[in-house]
Design a protein around this motif. Structure first.
Motif, mmCIF file in Angstrom:
data_model
loop_
_atom_site.group_PDB
_atom_site.id
_atom_site.type_symbol
_atom_site.label_atom_id
_atom_site.label_comp_id
_atom_site.label_asym_id
_atom_site.label_seq_id
_atom_site.Cartn_x
_atom_site.Cartn_y
_atom_site.Cartn_z
ATOM 1 N N ARG A 45 0.741 -1.103 0.013
ATOM 2 C CA ARG A 45 0.028 0.143 0.191
ATOM 3 C C ARG A 45 0.873 1.166 -0.106
ATOM 4 N NH1 ARG A 45 -2.916 -1.192 3.874
ATOM 5 N NH2 ARG A 45 -1.694 -0.206 5.575
ATOM 6 N N SER A 50 -1.347 4.028 -2.306
ATOM 7 C CA SER A 50 -2.632 3.747 -2.499
ATOM 8 C C SER A 50 -3.502 4.115 -1.400
ATOM 9 C CB SER A 50 -2.827 2.014 -2.642
ATOM 10 O OG SER A 50 -1.883 1.702 -3.764
ATOM 11 N N THR A 53 -6.481 2.384 0.495
ATOM 12 C CA THR A 53 -6.667 0.921 -0.086
ATOM 13 C C THR A 53 -5.830 -0.263 0.147
ATOM 14 O OG1 THR A 53 -7.791 2.219 -1.980
ATOM 15 C CG2 THR A 53 -7.431 -0.032 -2.268
ATOM 16 N N THR A 54 -6.255 -1.276 0.546
ATOM 17 C CA THR A 54 -5.420 -2.570 0.811
ATOM 18 C C THR A 54 -5.758 -3.447 -0.183
ATOM 19 O OG1 THR A 54 -5.134 -1.961 3.100
ATOM 20 C CG2 THR A 54 -4.860 -4.401 2.532
#
Length: 285
Positions: A45, A50, A53-54
């Motif tokens: 991540r 990101s 968001t995983t």
């Protein structure tokens, strides 16, 4: 359940290794315990920027707390634009972000139908133990079990041969609701090296919880003379846990390699592996 990747995503295969000593196993857990999955997902991540968001990993074989891996395999589905932007530098960036006890060695786009867990046709583990009267080399203490009785490797191999093949390994597994304990044990053999360390090689299509460590526990009882070579087979046939079968400590166990079929067979294998197994019913005479 389909292994089709969602439109706009790329399935990426990761080959990795880790020293399990300081991990509470592979899988993420509640309570903030340190896990291999958690460390890699956090690093992924971060290096792909990101945000919150995983991208969740699917692994070939979940390892317990304290168990190591040299040849673990996982996959992750990444948005195509994320993969396109980062894939050339992703491996080096992960090396800079991950802690020293876990490494990702290879990242590549997976072939169609690939699922790290369900496409696998075998997993190979090694369990290492020494009966040296002086104990374990301090440099190997996190990877080799000390057994304080002399071990007869020939007797252990005789017992191991009786366990090969497809069986219900309920006697050697910690039961999980709804999960089958039928497995095909493809290899179980032990060799004493020149350094005195005995390495047990254990290979099967899959393993149920605690299966390898329970099998080794039974074989150690044979090796040190506390049980005859036919005893592990008798326990297997009984189909229930025997209090004499000890689950040996996890630090001697390493996942060495995961095997997959040819690319064109990946999807079919994944579908087959999801079917709940049962043993054939023998006819009455």
């Amino acid at each position: 359940m389909s292994d089709e990747v969602q439109p706009g995503f790329v399935r990426v295969r990761l080959d990795l290794s880790y020293d399990g000593t300081a991990f509470s196993g592979w899988a993420k857990q509640a309570g903030g315990r340190r896990t291999v999955q958690g460390e890699i997902e956090d690093a992924l991540r971060t290096v792909t920027r990101s945000g919150t968001t995983t991208y969740e990993l699917t692994v070939a074989g979940r390892t317990d707390a304290g168990v190591h891996a040299r040849g673990q395999v996982a996959h992750v589905d990444l948005p195509r634009e994320v993969w396109a932007e980062h894939h050339t530098k992703l491996l080096k960036r992960l090396a800079g972000r991950l802690p020293r006890d876990v490494r990702v060695w290879a990242l590549r786009e997976a072939p169609a139908g690939f699922n790290a867990r369900f496409s696998a046709i075998w997993r190979r583990y090694a369990y290492r133990v020494t009966d040296n009267p002086g104990g374990v080399d301090p440099l190997l203490r996190g990877h080799v079990l000390w057994h304080d009785w002399p071990l007869d490797v020939d007797a252990m191999n005789e017992a191991a041969r009786r366990l090969l093949g497809e069986h219900d390994f309920a006697a050697y597994c910690k039961r999980r609701e709804g999960a089958t304990t039928i497995r095909t044990l493809q290899e179980l053999s032990l060799v004493r090296g020149e350094d005195g360390i005995i390495t047990a090689t254990v290979r099967a299509d899959a393993f149920c919880h605690n299966m390898v460590r329970s099998l080794i526990g039974a074989l150690l009882f044979v090796g040190d003379g506390h049980r005859p070579p036919d005893w592990p087979g008798t326990v297997l046939a009984a189909g229930v846990r025997d209090s004499a079968v000890h689950v040996v400590r996890p630090h001697g166990l390493t996942l060495e390699e995961v095997g997959y079929p040819a690319d064109e067979l990946l999807a079919a294998r994944s579908k087959e592996a999801r079917n709940k197994r049962s043993l054939p019913v023998s006819g009455c005479c």
